[in-house]
Design a protein around this motif. Structure first.
Motif, PDB file in Angstrom:
ATOM      1  N   GLY A   1       0.996  -1.337   0.073  1.00 41.81           N
ATOM      2  CA  GLY A   1      -0.125  -0.061   0.102  1.00 41.81           C
ATOM      3  C   GLY A   1       0.818   1.167  -0.079  1.00 41.81           C
ATOM      4  O   GLY A   1       0.667   2.291  -0.764  1.00 41.81           O
ATOM      5  N   ILE A   2       1.734   1.163   0.812  1.00 42.22           N
ATOM      6  CA  ILE A   2       2.733   2.506   0.882  1.00 42.22           C
ATOM      7  C   ILE A   2       3.347   2.573  -0.569  1.00 42.22           C
ATOM      8  O   ILE A   2       3.566   3.671  -1.098  1.00 42.22           O
ATOM      9  N   LEU A   3       3.949   1.752  -0.939  1.00 42.95           N
ATOM     10  CA  LEU A   3       4.520   1.789  -2.219  1.00 42.95           C
ATOM     11  C   LEU A   3       3.841   2.099  -3.528  1.00 42.95           C
ATOM     12  O   LEU A   3       4.082   3.035  -4.109  1.00 42.95           O
ATOM     13  N   ALA A   4       2.415   1.735  -3.387  1.00 42.08           N
ATOM     14  CA  ALA A   4       1.527   2.105  -4.454  1.00 42.08           C
ATOM     15  C   ALA A   4       1.134   3.651  -4.150  1.00 42.08           C
ATOM     16  O   ALA A   4       0.867   4.176  -5.106  1.00 42.08           O
ATOM     17  N   ALA A   5       1.085   3.909  -2.785  1.00 39.71           N
ATOM     18  CA  ALA A   5       0.772   5.229  -2.703  1.00 39.71           C
ATOM     19  C   ALA A   5       1.613   6.374  -3.084  1.00 39.71           C
ATOM     20  O   ALA A   5       1.464   7.328  -3.572  1.00 39.71           O
ATOM     21  N   THR A   6       3.096   5.990  -3.069  1.00 38.81           N
ATOM     22  CA  THR A   6       4.059   6.698  -3.131  1.00 38.81           C
ATOM     23  C   THR A   6       4.419   6.606  -4.686  1.00 38.81           C
ATOM     24  O   THR A   6       4.834   7.958  -4.949  1.00 38.81           O
ATOM     25  N   ASN A   7       4.098   5.621  -5.405  1.00 48.60           N
ATOM     26  CA  ASN A   7       4.232   5.865  -6.940  1.00 48.60           C
ATOM     27  C   ASN A   7       2.996   5.545  -7.384  1.00 48.60           C
ATOM     28  O   ASN A   7       2.629   4.625  -8.191  1.00 48.60           O
ATOM     29  N   PRO A   8       1.908   6.541  -7.487  1.00 50.30           N
ATOM     30  CA  PRO A   8       0.596   6.157  -8.418  1.00 50.30           C
ATOM     31  C   PRO A   8       0.871   6.016  -9.458  1.00 50.30           C
ATOM     32  O   PRO A   8       1.546   6.818 -10.199  1.00 50.30           O
ATOM     33  N   GLY A   9       0.124   5.187 -10.071  1.00 47.69           N
ATOM     34  CA  GLY A   9       0.306   4.791 -11.597  1.00 47.69           C
ATOM     35  C   GLY A   9       1.424   3.879 -11.854  1.00 47.69           C
ATOM     36  O   GLY A   9       1.507   3.516 -13.217  1.00 47.69           O
ATOM     37  N   SER A  10       2.310   3.496 -11.161  1.00 44.68           N
ATOM     38  CA  SER A  10       3.256   2.808 -11.641  1.00 44.68           C
ATOM     39  C   SER A  10       3.136   1.399 -11.558  1.00 44.68           C
ATOM     40  O   SER A  10       2.066   0.968 -11.246  1.00 44.68           O
ATOM     41  N   TRP A  11       3.880   0.274 -11.913  1.00 49.05           N
ATOM     42  CA  TRP A  11       3.577  -0.946 -11.712  1.00 49.05           C
ATOM     43  C   TRP A  11       3.344  -1.665 -10.649  1.00 49.05           C
ATOM     44  O   TRP A  11       2.709  -2.351 -10.425  1.00 49.05           O
ATOM     45  N   VAL A  12       3.834  -0.924  -9.555  1.00 51.78           N
ATOM     46  CA  VAL A  12       3.597  -1.408  -8.041  1.00 51.78           C
ATOM     47  C   VAL A  12       2.131  -1.235  -7.919  1.00 51.78           C
ATOM     48  O   VAL A  12       1.310  -1.699  -7.322  1.00 51.78           O
TER      49      VAL A  12
ATOM     50  N   ALA B   1      -6.486  -7.731   0.759  1.00 49.04           N
ATOM     51  CA  ALA B   1      -7.213  -6.770  -0.034  1.00 49.04           C
ATOM     52  C   ALA B   1      -7.514  -5.414   0.687  1.00 49.04           C
ATOM     53  O   ALA B   1      -7.115  -4.302   0.413  1.00 49.04           O
ATOM     54  N   PRO B   2      -8.600  -5.573   1.672  1.00 46.84           N
ATOM     55  CA  PRO B   2      -9.021  -4.367   2.433  1.00 46.84           C
ATOM     56  C   PRO B   2      -7.724  -3.671   3.021  1.00 46.84           C
ATOM     57  O   PRO B   2      -7.763  -2.478   3.081  1.00 46.84           O
ATOM     58  N   ILE B   3      -6.850  -4.390   3.606  1.00 42.90           N
ATOM     59  CA  ILE B   3      -5.680  -3.756   4.255  1.00 42.90           C
ATOM     60  C   ILE B   3      -4.841  -2.755   3.252  1.00 42.90           C
ATOM     61  O   ILE B   3      -4.420  -1.782   3.500  1.00 42.90           O
ATOM     62  N   ALA B   4      -4.316  -3.496   2.167  1.00 45.02           N
ATOM     63  CA  ALA B   4      -3.530  -2.620   1.271  1.00 45.02           C
ATOM     64  C   ALA B   4      -4.538  -1.524   0.919  1.00 45.02           C
ATOM     65  O   ALA B   4      -3.738  -0.542   0.490  1.00 45.02           O
ATOM     66  N   ARG B   5      -5.736  -1.833   0.419  1.00 46.60           N
ATOM     67  CA  ARG B   5      -6.318  -0.746  -0.076  1.00 46.60           C
ATOM     68  C   ARG B   5      -6.570   0.634   1.032  1.00 46.60           C
ATOM     69  O   ARG B   5      -6.339   1.660   0.485  1.00 46.60           O
ATOM     70  N   MET B   6      -6.839   0.069   2.165  1.00 46.21           N
ATOM     71  CA  MET B   6      -6.855   1.228   3.359  1.00 46.21           C
ATOM     72  C   MET B   6      -5.335   1.964   3.304  1.00 46.21           C
ATOM     73  O   MET B   6      -5.292   3.029   3.557  1.00 46.21           O
ATOM     74  N   THR B   7      -4.559   1.130   3.228  1.00 44.69           N
ATOM     75  CA  THR B   7      -3.097   1.620   3.422  1.00 44.69           C
ATOM     76  C   THR B   7      -2.890   2.702   2.264  1.00 44.69           C
ATOM     77  O   THR B   7      -2.325   3.788   2.499  1.00 44.69           O
TER      78      THR B   7
ATOM     79  N   ILE C   1      -0.065  -3.522  -9.478  1.00 40.15           N
ATOM     80  CA  ILE C   1       0.130  -5.019  -9.088  1.00 40.15           C
ATOM     81  C   ILE C   1      -1.006  -4.780  -7.617  1.00 40.15           C
ATOM     82  O   ILE C   1      -1.788  -6.024  -7.302  1.00 40.15           O
ATOM     83  N   CYS C   2      -0.940  -3.668  -7.042  1.00 40.81           N
ATOM     84  CA  CYS C   2      -1.470  -3.613  -5.610  1.00 40.81           C
ATOM     85  C   CYS C   2      -2.962  -3.598  -6.179  1.00 40.81           C
ATOM     86  O   CYS C   2      -3.794  -4.534  -5.493  1.00 40.81           O
ATOM     87  N   ARG C   3      -3.362  -2.733  -7.086  1.00 39.01           N
ATOM     88  CA  ARG C   3      -4.856  -3.086  -7.699  1.00 39.01           C
ATOM     89  C   ARG C   3      -5.218  -4.329  -8.016  1.00 39.01           C
ATOM     90  O   ARG C   3      -6.389  -4.980  -7.750  1.00 39.01           O
ATOM     91  N   LEU C   4      -4.284  -5.123  -8.854  1.00 40.18           N
ATOM     92  CA  LEU C   4      -4.683  -6.557  -9.123  1.00 40.18           C
ATOM     93  C   LEU C   4      -4.903  -7.403  -7.938  1.00 40.18           C
ATOM     94  O   LEU C   4      -5.850  -8.001  -7.719  1.00 40.18           O
TER      95      LEU C   4
END
Lengths: 329, 577
Positions: A109-120, A208-214, A123-126
């Motif tokens: 979640g942290i990685l996804a938030a710091t790089n929105p739109g990136s491959w991480v 799923a819910p934790i990653a999304r929330m993070t 993956i997070c969304r998937l």
């Protein structure tokens, strides 16, 4: 602590009424297939089911107050004993599953938030979509099919330990801890091997819910005014990310964790069935089918107690992390 | 660079990529600041003043792109510099303070620790003396009891104190340039003055350069050496303060100066009659409007308030230390409104002035019967409306006769309602108009009255500008033909030029419809423009009351005098520095 009392009482009432409202008559079930009307009536009297609901309820509450949760009709054992025997198995599964989920979801979640739109982020969304849309019994069976049937990497999904091993002497009831206490590495590895697939199944569900929330909370924190201030003061990246952004973002994540835990308790029932796990969930299903009132009520009550304990713990952690929380009380 | 300035921004252009395409935020903006100089950047919202500041210190968000220009700080090229260098400079050489200080501080970290973070990051202190230095900084920004305040969290401090902490953080490493982005927006006038004086004192002592970004011309004139006026991403004028005020060159500067209410300005002065939204628009009101004018009534006073008291129970006594006298009770109470009495004539408007926490909002909530008073009477149009509970009051016809216009035009409109829905809601609820045609007709008439173009009626709040939203809020309030309109800081969220238009509109409506106003505001100058009489409140009590001009020119009480003198404005004779 006092806030928990009304909820516990509510759970007692609801579980009592619900079990009575269920279709199925325990007297008929236990009298057996060959029983005639008279013997059913006898069983009914013996079980105390001929009395009014109100009367039954007060007897039940009175017994509860003395620590007597009743006896399971099916096994003839006290419900408390049955539950205590199985609870560690379920808890071991739930906690490790939740732990795995947190370990994976929070950094993701942290990685996804710091790089929105990136491959991480993708993956997070998937993973989030997969975790939400795949039911646990499906992931469970799917994992068994691949890792046990096709690849043969994991041991047979039958219970907590291969039948060849003896279970470690009871200390905490958690096999991986007990085996370490006993110093038996072989049993530890055996128990661990059995745990891998079911915990991953549960973990995927909780992820799923934790990653999304993070991700959401981190995005919010990163665009907040105080992070802007931190950047304007030239604070280092890790400081901004961890001390300023994540510590604030962890508050909603912690709250979600309490909710996820309760979902997991529900999901447990199915996962235990799939992996023949001798936990509290499979016990509850059997009890439900047999209209085993005391056992079902005991299950619901113990789950409620567990849930309340977990949420209280989370509230305490929240109060420690967030100085503003104390204000409300 | 031929001749070097301390900070030199040369032809800076910035674009933002949005969903609706590229928006030019800055176009060839050149500014410079010399050592020890205070530069003011003035402009209304959206003029690009904050974007300029963010671009200088490299905090522009991802969507922003610098397309042209260079920024040099003390000979160092900042544009295109590596993030690591910029991050080293920020906080140590160039610091920034922001508006809304409470949100700008980390809510769950003690303020002392937040000062320490900066000191440690820029190696201005070691682990051993960092706490002493942080407490020392708190002392420097004049925070009383700094040792205890070190452990405070932002939510435990007032807005003014939070801004002091922000200043402490910004100045902890002795930077050479301070950028202050609307540092006092949202603070009371007296707090604003104290904060600005503090910034001035501290930066002068350190011979720092300051860029002060503000929408308030009065404040800019009081604290800056030189002003840059921005409009729509461009600099329209740049000159020393005195020159800007005495001989403004650009028409926009003139308009801004005219629209800023000063102690002597009249409502008519605020906007040129040639302006797009002005008298002409409001004049369109058709004749049938006169039907709203009041019937003759026996009572000369529309509103009489006597001995009004509102007490709140204080839960946490340790956080509100009040001078407590009287009997011991288990509940500590806080008197938000403390025994006030006043009256309001028909068609009169009364200004209610005071700083935050003085009880003016509580009073207006009681008058609109959103709150129940602890004791006291409110006689409205000959009837004691305090005899109804606030729930009962919502159901009686008088409800429609008192209406309110709220502070934030954005937050007080339902985001899912179109302007038309919003305006027709009270018509449906209070006047029981159900027919579509009748509703439409009323809404269109109301829109005309408040100068809202008819084609905007189908828009949602986010598609309207601040001034248009304010008009919708006013139309909603006057829809049910109230006798009394309570205006709770209706213009405080608006730009000065928009404020001027809205104030004129309100004045016009009052004349045409014969309504009485209670105008709640913290800005004495604005109140004076609209109200005949003014009432100054402090700590729940009425401090002073009188004709608006008298109170403002010749305040009798110390509190009022302090309030009046805190308002920054340009005075040609008196030059600071």
């Amino acid at each position: 602590m006092l806030q928990a009392v009304p909820s516990i009482f509510g759970v007692i009432v609801i579980s009592f009424v619900l079990t009575r409202a269920l279709p199925g008559d325990p007297a008929v079930y236990f009298a057996g297939a060959m029983a005639d009307k008279e013997s059913i009536e006898q069983v009914r009297q013996a079980l105390g089911l001929d009395r009014s609901w109100v009367e039954q309820f007060f007897i039940y509450v009175g017994n509860l107050a003395q620590g007597d949760w009743g006896q399971s009709l099916k096994t003839g054992q006290p419900v408390t004993e049955e539950l205590l025997k199985r609870l560690p198995a379920s808890l071991e599964l739930t906690f490790i599953g939740l732990g795995l989920a947190v370990l994976a979801a929070v950094p993701l979640g942290i990685l996804a938030a710091t790089n929105p739109g990136s491959w991480v982020d993708h993956i997070c969304r998937l993973l989030v979509t997969a975790g939400v849309s795949l039911p646990t019994f499906f992931t469970g069976l799917f994992l068994i099919y691949i890792f046990y049937y096709l690849l043969g990497w994991s041991p047979s999904p039958l219970g907590r330990l291969n039948i060849l091993y003896l279970s470690p002497s009871h200390v905490t009831g958690f096999y991986i801890i007990d085996s370490l206490i006993a110093g038996d590495l072989e049993i530890f590895l055996g128990a661990l091997a059995q745990l891998i697939l079911p915990t991953i199944t549960l973990g995927l569900f909780a992820l799923a819910p934790i990653a999304r929330m993070t991700r959401g909370a981190m995005l919010g924190a990163l665009s907040s005014d105080y992070v802007r201030t931190a950047r304007a003061n030239g604070l280092s990246k890790s400081m901004i990310l961890l001390t300023y952004a994540f510590r604030n973002a962890s508050l909603p994540v912690l709250t979600t964790l309490g909710m996820v835990f309760s979902f997991l308790l529900g999901a447990n029932v199915l996962v235990e069935k799939v992996f023949s796990w001798p936990g509290i969930g499979s016990f509850a299903i059997e009890a439900l089918i047999a209209s085993d009132y005391a056992a079902v009520q005991g299950f619901v009550l113990s789950m409620a107690l567990l849930f309340i304990t977990v949420n209280l713990t989370i509230d305490v952690i929240l109060a420690i992390t967030d100085p503003r929380v104390g204000l409300e009380e | 660079m031929k001749h070097e300035h301390f900070l030199d921004v040369n032809e800076l252009s910035v674009e933002f990529q949005t969903r609706n395409g590229i928006v030019k935020a800055l176009e060839k903006v050149s500014i410079h600041v010399d050592k020890g100089e205070v530069l003011g950047i003035v402009g209304e919202s959206g003029s690009g003043k904050s974007v300029t500041a963010y671009t200088i210190i490299g905090l522009l968000d991802r969507a922003g792109l610098v397309t042209n220009g260079k920024t040099a700080f003390d000979g160092m090229l900042l544009s295109g510099a590596k993030e690591a260098l910029l991050s080293d400079l920020r906080g140590r050489e160039i610091s920034m303070i922001f508006q809304n200080p409470r949100a700008a501080l980390n809510p769950i970290r003690s303020v002392g620790k937040q000062i320490e973070d900066v000191l440690l990051r820029h190696v201005q202190a070691s682990r051993y003396n960092v706490r002493k230095k942080a407490i020392d900084m708190l002392d420097q920004v004049k925070i009383v009891d700094s040792k205890r305040r070190y452990w405070s969290y932002p939510f435990e401090l007032s807005g003014g104190m939070c801004q002091r902490v922000m200043i402490a953080i910004a100045l902890a490493c002795n930077p050479r340039l301070l950028i202050a982005d609307e540092p006092t927006t949202g603070l009371d006038v007296t707090t604003q003055k104290a904060t600005m004086d503090l910034i001035q004192e501290l930066t002068r002592n350190r011979n720092m350069s300051v860029i002060l970004i503000t929408h308030d011309l009065g404040m800019a004139s009081a604290y800056c050496d030189r002003l840059v006026v921005m409009q729509k991403g461009k600099i329209v004028e740049s000159a020393p303060v005195v020159k800007i005020f005495s001989e403004p060159q650009h028409s926009y500067t003139k308009k801004l100066i005219a629209a800023s209410p000063g102690p002597k300005s009249q409502l008519a002065d605020l906007i040129d009659t040639t302006d797009e939204m002005s008298e002409a628009d409001i004049e369109q009101l058709d004749k049938p409007m006169q039907q709203f004018s009041q019937k003759k009534s026996a009572t000369p006073n529309i509103l009489e308030v006597s001995n009004l008291v509102k007490e709140f129970t204080v839960r946490d006594s340790s956080r509100f230390r009040l001078p407590w006298s009287g009997k011991i009770s288990s509940h500590q109470t806080f008197r938000a409104v403390d025994d006030i009495s006043f009256s309001l004539k028909r068609g009169e408007s009364l200004g209610l002035v005071g700083e935050s926490g003085c009880g003016k909002s509580t009073t207006s909530s009681i008058l609109t019967r959103l709150l129940d008073p602890t004791s006291g009477d409110v006689i409205f149009d000959g009837e004691n409306i305090t005899s109804y509970s606030s729930v009962q009051f919502a159901q009686i016809p008088q409800r429609a006769k008192i209406q309110m216009v709220f502070q934030d035009p954005t937050d007080s409109l339902n985001p899912r309602y179109t302007a038309k829905d919003t305006i027709s809601e009270p018509l449906k609820q209070l006047l029981f108009i159900k027919k579509r045609e009748a509703l439409n007709e009323r809404v269109i008439k109301l829109a005309k009255m408040v100068g809202l173009p008819e084609n905007l009626l189908t828009r949602f709040p986010h598609q309207l500008s601040g001034g248009q939203k304010a008009r919708v809020g006013i139309a909603r309030a006057i829809a049910v033909e109230p006798l009394l309109l309570i205006l709770d800081e209706p213009t405080s969220a608006l730009d000065v030029s928009v404020q001027a238009v809205v104030l004129q509109l309100l004045n016009k409506l009052k004349r045409d419809l014969g309504m009485s106003y209670i105008f709640v505001s913290h800005d004495l100058n604005v109140v004076r423009l609209l109200c005949e009489r003014v009432m100054v409140m402090n700590r729940g009590k009425i401090v002073e009351t009188g004709m608006a001009d008298d109170v403002l020119r010749n305040p009798q009480k110390d509190y009022t005098r302090n309030l009046v003198s805190s308002i920054p404005h340009f005075e040609p004779g008196k030059k600071v520095a």
